[in-house]
Design a protein around this motif. Structure first.
Motif, PDB file in Angstrom:
ATOM      1  N   GLY A   1       0.800  -1.214   0.000  1.00  0.00           N
ATOM      2  CA  GLY A   1       0.000   0.000   0.000  1.00  0.00           C
ATOM      3  C   GLY A   1       0.835   1.267   0.000  1.00  0.00           C
ATOM      4  O   GLY A   1       0.391   2.315  -0.496  1.00  0.00           O
ATOM      5  N   PHE A   2       2.048   1.204   0.556  1.00  0.00           N
ATOM      6  CA  PHE A   2       2.953   2.345   0.561  1.00  0.00           C
ATOM      7  C   PHE A   2       3.763   2.402  -0.731  1.00  0.00           C
ATOM      8  O   PHE A   2       4.026   3.485  -1.274  1.00  0.00           O
ATOM      9  N   VAL A   3       4.150   1.251  -1.243  1.00  0.00           N
ATOM     10  CA  VAL A   3       4.997   1.184  -2.434  1.00  0.00           C
ATOM     11  C   VAL A   3       4.218   1.502  -3.712  1.00  0.00           C
ATOM     12  O   VAL A   3       4.715   2.195  -4.610  1.00  0.00           O
ATOM     13  N   ALA A   4       2.984   1.030  -3.813  1.00  0.00           N
ATOM     14  CA  ALA A   4       2.206   1.159  -5.058  1.00  0.00           C
ATOM     15  C   ALA A   4       2.050   2.601  -5.543  1.00  0.00           C
ATOM     16  O   ALA A   4       2.202   2.862  -6.748  1.00  0.00           O
ATOM     17  N   PRO A   5       1.733   3.581  -4.673  1.00  0.00           N
ATOM     18  CA  PRO A   5       1.620   4.956  -5.176  1.00  0.00           C
ATOM     19  C   PRO A   5       2.909   5.476  -5.798  1.00  0.00           C
ATOM     20  O   PRO A   5       2.860   6.251  -6.770  1.00  0.00           O
ATOM     21  N   PHE A   6       4.059   5.071  -5.262  1.00  0.00           N
ATOM     22  CA  PHE A   6       5.331   5.505  -5.839  1.00  0.00           C
ATOM     23  C   PHE A   6       5.582   4.843  -7.183  1.00  0.00           C
ATOM     24  O   PHE A   6       6.100   5.473  -8.111  1.00  0.00           O
ATOM     25  N   VAL A   7       5.233   3.571  -7.301  1.00  0.00           N
ATOM     26  CA  VAL A   7       5.368   2.887  -8.592  1.00  0.00           C
ATOM     27  C   VAL A   7       4.544   3.618  -9.642  1.00  0.00           C
ATOM     28  O   VAL A   7       5.018   3.905 -10.762  1.00  0.00           O
TER      29      VAL A   7
END
Length: 346
Positions: A151-157
């Motif tokens: 959930g934290f990584v996906a927005p940056f991807v």
């Protein structure tokens, strides 16, 4: 154990010109920072009317969490407290206690392991429990560091992919992952087994690799730092983002990824959107900054997933994580007659 409330715990920020210096004194209490240095930093806040965006961002995150909890049928109220400004942790504890809440799940808006992101919050919770006289009545249980949670990584991807598309006409593009610098000694203390940069640096490096894998890009990338302060003679993690931009050779496109931050607060909008952008422009580089998670649906959903991990005591083998470092372990509870002296940074 069961829980009856959620506490959103954050850093806090001033909400008017008269708040700026008192806020900065709260932040630097006991650190021996001279008044003139506070005035230098105050300029950043005064440029924006003395208002830090962080409080409004937390209000919006609180609303988003409440909506996600309601959608899932989870009947837990969300309270909000800050380390350095209204509403303080003591205010939040008194409020939730008056409402009859006793077993509280805590979301700290810090994704990584460091003194300021972990141990200092625990110390603040201990102090708030003592100041309110609620140590034997309220139990605080913090969710794990979520640096590599999907959930934290996906927005940056999503953000990096979008910016790379925007810079598709650049001949040579570099991706800079940036986080808050901390003293090297403090970084090492966060996990000496990971080397001089400790767990703090190792977590950021691992997340940067996970994001690049998720994007599916072979663009060169690096980890840089920002916002160092304190005694110039004290070693801090380097390189500074501005120094790193100056050293770029043959690069005409730059993706700036603020992976150390969960929202666009002052260090992001000043140090990156102002200073780093000026450095890139002077270098003849077109730079675009990726958004922080903020209230991105994946981030909000991920935070609720993390709450449910703790509620349901999900085993490590079933906890999602995007790097080989995770899942990071849970934190011991504090208060409610539990012995919870914090002796390390984890």
């Amino acid at each position: 154990m069961s829980y009856d409330a959620i506490l959103l715990a954050s850093f806090g920020g001033p909400e008017g010109q008269d708040d700026v210096i008192p806020f900065l004194k709260n932040v630097t209490r006991g650190k021996g920072i001279p008044e003139e240095r506070l005035e230098e930093v105050a300029v950043h806040y005064r440029h924006h009317g003395g208002v830090s965006p962080i409080n409004q961002q937390n209000r919006e995150l609180k609303v988003a969490l409440e909506a996600e909890l309601a959608t899932r049928g989870i009947d837990l109220p969300v309270y909000w407290g800050n380390r350095n400004w209204d509403p303080y942790f003591t205010d939040a504890l008194r409020e939730l206690h008056a409402d009859g809440k006793r077993d509280v799940l805590v979301i700290v808006t810090s994704a990584y392991t460091s003194y300021s992101g972990v141990k200092q919050y625990h110390e603040d919770f201990e102090r708030a429990l003592d100041e309110t006289g609620l140590r034997d009545e309220v139990r605080l249980s913090r969710i794990r560091e979520f640096f590599d949670h999907p959930g934290f990584v996906a927005p940056f991807v999503e953000g990096v992919r979008s910016v790379l598309d925007d810079l598709a006409d650049a001949a040579n593009t570099h991706v800079m992952f940036v986080t808050h610098s901390i003293p090297t000694a403090a970084a090492t203390e966060s996990g000496p087994e990971y080397g001089e940069g400790g767990a703090y640096e190792a977590q950021h490096l691992a997340v940067a690799e996970a994001i690049m894998r998720g994007v599916g890009s072979a663009a060169p990338h690096s980890l840089v730092y920002q916002s160092r302060s304190g005694n110039p003679a004290t070693p801090w993690l380097e390189p500074d983002i501005n120094d790193a931009i100056e050293q770029l050779d043959g690069v005409d496109g730059l993706v700036i990824v603020p992976i150390g931050f969960v929202s666009d607060h002052m260090e992001v909008i000043w140090d990156l959107d102002n200073e780093a952008m000026e450095t890139a422009t002077a270098k003849g580089i077109r730079a675009i900054r990726v958004p922080t998670p903020g209230i991105h649906p994946a981030y909000v959903t991920g935070l609720v997933d993390l709450l449910l991990e703790r509620i349901n005591d999900v085993p490590d083998s079933e906890r999602p994580h995007e790097t080989a470092l995770g899942p990071w372990p849970d934190h011991p509870s504090q208060g409610a007659a539990l012995t919870s002296a914090v002796t390390n940074t984890r």
